[in-house]
Each structure stands twice: as structure tokens, then as C-alpha cells.
Enzyme design. Structure first.
Site, short mmCIF file in Angstrom:
data_model
loop_
_atom_site.label_atom_id
_atom_site.label_comp_id
_atom_site.label_asym_id
_atom_site.label_seq_id
_atom_site.Cartn_x
_atom_site.Cartn_y
_atom_site.Cartn_z
N ASP A 104 -62.84 -23.17 89.39
CA ASP A 104 -61.67 -23.67 90.11
C ASP A 104 -61.80 -25.15 90.45
OD1 ASP A 104 -59.45 -23.93 91.74
OD2 ASP A 104 -60.39 -22.97 93.47
N ASP A 292 -55.28 -28.29 88.52
CA ASP A 292 -55.93 -27.20 89.23
C ASP A 292 -56.05 -25.95 88.37
OD1 ASP A 292 -56.93 -25.41 91.04
OD2 ASP A 292 -55.24 -25.47 92.41
#
Length: 505
Positions: A104, A292
Site C-alpha cells: 500500500d 495509491d
């Protein structure tokens, strides 16, 4: 995702490694995927934590080669769960205990469930770290809690070896989760999260795994890159993250690079957003954006998302606040703009927003206490309407045409869950949506920004755009999640503090 009607399940969905690097070999782990269904999509999207609430606050090797100085970077394969969760395997401890994690770029901590997690069902349904079984474990005990948009965890810090592919990171501090309340992580296909953001946003100022990989000289170059396979039916290849370089077979052309403007998230400046070649207005003077890998969709200012939804015929919950602003203030907004009142003062002069120091967002504490609960919502809607009216005035629309258009946009505002559905039969006729980055246009076609489940009359379709409003000075901001990164191979150049995008293949 049939026609204009979508199952309740889908609507809920959208609510929701050796001690030294082996630099002479590339390890590729076979990947598996499960068939795409509406119910699995619901669970998958719901399970990926959103981070919008947390907002606010050059040395890469030639992109056309995989190796440099005879070395090969470490490649970590990823699994793709329904185009909504991309995750891969790591090991923690000696011998390594295997976990699946989301890699992430929107967070910076590593955490996995702990064997001491007793009262959270999510822990029992996932692999749990057992410190007593590791010869390299070192206790820490510091408490830690991480809040995500739709999920949270709490636990304590520990230190151990972390294995990623053929790389072993020594003495990495991570979090053992002892509490994962709710359903978010319960249904997740992954065990935990491995953050690849900057240390500035690391909870407890824990040194991220990526930083230690560099400090321990485990990879040759300070860069990592993502390739995400958007074919959810491909059960063998979900994608890959390359630590230490790029894989030339995963993109075509050259990467377009843009500098990181704020070290925390991988944040950069972005220009205009256009629908079918027409500016939406909100980012004409620039917006911030974040690349992201931990967010499934594309999240952006609600005003732009409403325009996109209107253009693609997506439907959400009707905003009565929006219609009220159009009815009561629509004509006044038009008149004030025609009278050359600056756009940022229109809503204040209309009495919808409070104006202090020439900034409609700045009000005294007393003013805030005296405002009604819904005032901030009406102010935000008014500011969206100003931009919409500006776009229409540039096209010489009449007042009636403008009012009709505004009401259409109100109908297209995302539901409170942030998602909207689309008629699958109309996908081929929908417009392209483009983003301007480093003065280059990055286009998404309808097939790329619409998530589809099933075929024919049973198909269900979901808009890949979700509304998210972050006020100045941090906003407005876009989160370019997997919908965008699946189309554009993404390089995170830590050494030069820049991000690169190229067409993925």
C-alpha cells in the site's frame, strides 16, 4: 454490475526470502484468482480501507531496461482479487511465517494479525504471527493504533526479520494486531498491510520496510514499480511489484515523471480533468493527487465526480441539499458571476458560506457554533454549483438551460457511500475521461473506468469514480487508485522523489 437497476449486494459493495538479496535471479510466485461475482466484488471493495479522512494535514535507472550493472531487482508477484484487492506474500520471523499483505503506497506501517488477537473474528480467519516460533523475534511492546477510512486496527509493536521475495530485511519493527473490529478486515483476502509511503505518515514513527531495504543495501536502486493486471478472469497473473527497478515487459513507451510535492503520501501536482475533451473546471488551476495502490477506485472532488456521472449516465442518491441550492440560489449565482464577482466570493455574497479574510472556508469559532449542522454541506454544494455555472456560461447557455443542467448534476451526485451505477449496455458509447499530469494527457476509456460483473442481461456495472472532498489548503485532491494504476504502469522513484507513469501492457 443489469441495466439501470443493480442488486442490493452491489450497492453495498461500493460502500465498500536468505539474509542477502539474490541479485542474480528473479523470483516469480504463481498467482491465483477467483471468478468474478457481484457478491465477491461487494466484499472485495468493502474490504479495502479508504484513507481519505487522513488527508490534510533523480537516479532511477533507464526505464527501458530491467537490469543495471548486471543486477536484477527483486520481483514480488501479486494476486488480483476481483480488480479490488491486489496482494502478495511476505514472511515474518525465522523460519518465515507466511502472510498475504496489501502493498500500500497510501500508508507506511506493516502490520499482521497477532496470535494474541483473541476477540476479533477477523484474526481467527487469517494467518496470525506467533512470536514464540521465531528465533529472530525481539519484543518491543509499544501500543499502536491505525485508523483507515473504513477499517481500523490496534495492537503493539514487535521486531523480527521480514522476507519479501528473495530479500530478508533484518530487525524490522512491525505491528501485531490484537483488535480488528467490524467487518472490513473480516472478509479481506489479505492478512495485513505493508505500507510503502514515506516515514512522515508512519504511525509511531516506525521506520518503514522500504527504508530498511535501502539502508541494509538489499536492492540496487531506490525505486519500486507496480504493474497491475486488470483482467480479473486471469487466475494466474495478478500483477507484480518490482523492488529496485522496473520490468520493461510491463509497459510501452517512456514514463512521464512528475515530482513528489509532499513527502507523506506519494503526492504530486495534477492539472485539469476532462470529460470527452471538455474541462470540468475544478482542477483547471491545478489539484493535488496521490498515487495509491491501496485504494481500489478513483476518488476525487464530488463536483467533478458529479459531472462525470452526468456524462456517463451514472445514478446515485438524489441530493436534496443540491436541489435546494439550485432552486434558491441558482439565479443569484448566475447574476453574481455575470456581474464579475470573483467565484470564490459568490457563495459568501449569496449568504450560503461565511466569509472571513477573503476565504469562504475561514470562520470564527463563534460563527461555527452558531451555524446549523447542514450549513457546511450547503456551502460545499454552492461552491460546486459556482464551477458548474461557470462552465455553462462559457458555453453561452441560457438561465433555463443552466438550471436544467444543475438539476441533472444534482441527480448524479454520488450516494452517501460514494458510488454510482451505470447501464452496461451503454458502456461503448460513454465518453473518455482524461487527467493532465506533467502537461501530458492520461486517458481512461469506459471499459477501463467501469467495473463490470457478468455478461449479457445479467451484467452489472459500477462507476470507477467516487466522491471525496478535502478542503484547502490540502485539497482539492484526487486519489488515483487501482483503476488508474492498472492502466498506467507506475514507478515510485524514491531516490529522485518523483513518480512516473507509462502505458501498461
Amino acid at each position: 454490475m443489469a441495466g439501470a437497476r443493480v442488486s442490493g449486494a452491489l450497492l453495498l459493495a461500493v460502500w465498500g526470502l536468505s539474509c542477502l538479496i539474490a541479485v542474480t535471479a528473479v523470483e516469480v510466485v504463481p498467482l491465483k484468482k477467483r471468478p468474478l461475482t457481484a457478491e465477491r466484488l461487494r466484499l472485495a471493495v468493502k474490504s479495502v480501507p479508504r484513507k481519505a479522512h487522513a488527508l490534510g494535514f533523480h537516479n532511477v535507472r533507464d526505464a527501458n531496461s530491467l537490469t543495471k550493472n548486471g543486477s536484477v531487482p527483486d520481483i514480488e508477484p501479486l494476486r488480483n482479487y476481483l480488480d479490488a484487492q491486489y496482494y502478495g506474500e511476505i514472511g515474518i520471523g525465522s523460519p518465515p511465517q507466511v502472510f498475504t499483505v496489501i502493498f500500500d503506497t497510501g500508508s507506511s506501517n506493516l502490520w499482521v494479525p497477532s496470535s494474541r488477537c483473541i476477540f476479533s473474528p477477523a484474526c481467527w480467519l487469517h494467518h496470525r504471527y506467533k512470536s514464540r516460533k521465531s528465533s529472530t523475534y525481539k519484543p518491543d511492546g509499544t501500543s499502536i493504533a491505525i485508523q483507515y477510512g473504513t477499517g481500523q486496527m490496534a495492537g503493539f509493536l514487535s521486531t523480527d526479520y521480514v522476507t519479501i521475495g528473495d530479500v530478508v530485511v533484518k530487525d524490522q519493527t512491525f505491528a501485531e494486531s490484537t483488535s480488528e473490529p467490524g467487518l472490513v478486515f473480516l472478509f479481506a483476502k489479505f492478512d495485513g498491510i505493508l505500507g510503502l509511503g514515506f516515514k512522515a505518515i508512519s504511525k509511531g514513527q516506525v521506520t518503514p520496510v522500504w527504508y530498511n531495504m535501502l539502508a541494509q543495501k538489499l536492492i540496487s536502486q531506490p525505486v519500486f514499480s507496480f504493474w497491475l493486471n486488470r483482467d480479473a478472469s486471469d487466475e494466474e497473473d495478478g500483477g507484480e511489484i518490482v523492488f529496485g527497478g522496473v520490468n520493461k515487459d510491463r509497459f510501452k513507451g517512456k514514463h512521464v515523471y512528475t515530482p513528489v510535492t509532499r513527502e507523506g503520501y506519494w503526492q504530486f501536482n495534477m492539472g485539469d480533468v476532462a470529460v470527452d475533451g471538455q474541462s470540468t473546471g475544478f482542477c483547471a488551476k491545478g489539484c493535488a493527487a496521490i498515487a495509491d495502490s491501496g485504494t481500489s477506485l478513483l476518488a476525487g472532488p464530488t463536483g467533478i465526480v458529479a459531472q462525470i456521472n452526468q456524462a456517463i449516465g451514472a445514478t446515485g442518491l438524489v441530493s436534496e441539499e443540491c436541489k435546494m441550492v439550485v432552486t434558491q440560489y441558482g439565479d443569484l449565482i448566475v447574476e453574481l458571476l455575470l456581474a464579475q464577482v470573483t467565484p470564490d466570493k459568490v457563495c459568501a455574497q449569496a449568504g450560503v458560506c461565511t466569509l472571513r479574510n477573503d476565504n469562504p472556508h475561514i470562520a470564527s469559532v463563534l460563527d461555527k457554533e452558531n451555524q446549523k449542522v447542514g450549513d457546511d454541506v450547503l456551502c460545499s454544494v454552492c461552491e460546486m454549483a459556482v464551477v458548474w455555472v461557470q462552465n455553462q456560461l462559457r458555453q453561452n447557455r441560457t438561465k433555463q438551460q443552466i438550471e436544467d443542467y444543475l438539476n441533472q448534476l444534482c441527480e448524479r451526485l454520488p450516494s452517501p457511500n460514494g458510488q454510482s451505477v451505470v447501464e452496461c449496455a451503454k458502456i461503448s458509447s460513454l465518453p473518455n475521461v482524461s487527467f493532465t499530469i506533467a502537461n501530458q494527457t492520461f486517458e481512461l476509456t469506459p471499459k477501463q473506468y467501469i467495473l463490470q460483473v457478468g455478461e449479457g442481461a445479467a451484467a452489472q456495472c459500477l462507476s470507477g469514480f467516487t466522491g471525496m472532498d478535502v478542503p484547502p489548503p490540502a485539497g482539492p485532491i484526487w486519489i488515483l487508485g487501482d483503476v488508474f494504476m492498472g492502466v498506467y504502469h507506475t514507478v515510485f522513484d524514491f531516490g529522485n522523489k518523483r513518480i512516473g507513469f507509462a502505458k501498461a501492457v
